[in-house]
Each structure stands twice: as structure tokens, then as C-alpha cells.
Write a protein that holds these residues in place. Structure first.
Motif: not given
Length: 183
Positions: A67-76, A108-112, A125-132
Motif C-alpha cells: 500500500p506504499k506505491a508511489q507515483g512520481k513527477l520527475v524533472r532535471v 525543462k520537461q517533466q515525466l509523470w 551530462s557531467d552531472s545532473a540534479e534530479f527533482l521528483y
């Protein structure tokens, strides 16, 4: 904001309307009402996560069971990644299929990625910061991992050498051995 349903229609790529000039840019990164309208999903986000990865780091394929399933909205917000969602809902017509998209600070795209999908990404890339944003809290007892290079999934990662993996991701299960969702 524009919403594009991918080959697995429950996974949606969002492109925001960005306003820029020589001073910089502005865009609305999230609007609950607009998200619900475009996705036709009624979700509540409860946690925001932020990670940084070096080039060739692959994280995933991760998911949490009910019961702890997660939907994620992700972006860089810095750099670029190749982001993947795998349908692990047993009764879905797209069970065992995957979709991928390149997300970057520039586009600037996001994936649901709704609950019922395994998720992972490769830093390009050399590095990436990822938010979700997630629809449920992190719950390690419900967390699972599928091997990134599972032969049955045959994900076409854009790599030329073996990626850098965490111990948890190295120990992921094959797709055939994984715990699925009863959808």
C-alpha cells in the motif's frame, strides 16, 4: 503547459511554457489544477526529493509496492538524464514494456510516472540534479529494484560503457523474479 502521452499512455511527458529574455527565464513548474486536467489523474504529492549524480550513474529501476506505491513527477534542474518507466502492472496491456525520455535543465520537461511502474535514469551530462515529487512517502520495507539491464525488458539505454550502480541496484531482481502490481 503541453502534455504528451507516450507509447504507454499512462506515462505523460509535460513541457512547460517558459518565458525568457536576456535576464533569464520563468516557468510554472507545477500547478495542481492544470496537472489534474492534463493527466486526468487526481493525486496528492506528499514528498519532494532531490538527487545529484555524476556522468554515467544509473539509478533504478526502483518502485514501491502497495500500500506504499508511489507515483512520481520527475524533472532535471541541472544537466541531462535519460529517464525510463517500466510497466509492472500484471493485467496491463503494456505489462513488461518500457518508455524513455531525455529530460534536461534546457528542455525543462517533466515525466509523470504513475504507481505501478518501475523507474530509473541514466545521467548523460557531467552531472545532473534530479527533482521528483511522490504520491507516497519513502517506505524501505516496500521498496523493490529490477535489474537495469534485464534481458526480457531490453531497455535501450544510451550507454557506451557499464554504468556506475549502487549496491542496491546491482542486487536488483530480474524482471521475471520481480514483484508486480495487481492492476
Amino acid at each position: 503547459m503541453i502534455a504528451e502521452r507516450l507509447a504507454i499512455p499512462d506515462v505523460i511527458l509535460f513541457t512547460p511554457k517558459s518565458f525568457g529574455d536576456d535576464r533569464g527565464f520563468f516557468f510554472e513548474s507545477f500547478n495542481q489544477q492544470r496537472f489534474a486536467e492534463l493527466s486526468q489523474c487526481s493525486v496528492q504529492f506528499v514528498q519532494d526529493n532531490h538527487s545529484k549524480s555524476q556522468k554515467n550513474v544509473l539509478r533504478g529501476l526502483h518502485y514501491q509496492l502497495a500500500p506504499k506505491a508511489q507515483g512520481k513527477l520527475v524533472r532535471v534542474v541541472q544537466g541531462e538524464v535519460f529517464d525510463v518507466a517500466v510497466d509492472i502492472r500484471k493485467n496491463s496491456p503494456s505489462f513488461g514494456q518500457w518508455v524513455g525520455a531525455t529530460l534536461s535543465a534546457e528542455n525543462k520537461q517533466q515525466l509523470w510516472i504513475p504507481a505501478g511502474f518501475a523507474h530509473g535514469f541514466l545521467t548523460l551530462s557531467d552531472s545532473a540534479e534530479f527533482l521528483y515529487k511522490t504520491t507516497d512517502y519513502y517506505a524501505p520495507d516496500y521498496e523493490r529494484s529490477i535489474l537495469w539491464n534485464d534481458k526480457d525488458l531490453n531497455i535501450q539505454w544510451p550507454i557506451s560503457e557499464l554504468p556506475s550502480l549502487s549496491g542496491k541496484d546491482q542486487a536488483g531482481k530480474s524482471f521475471k523474479e520481480a514483484d508486480y502490481f495487481d492492476h
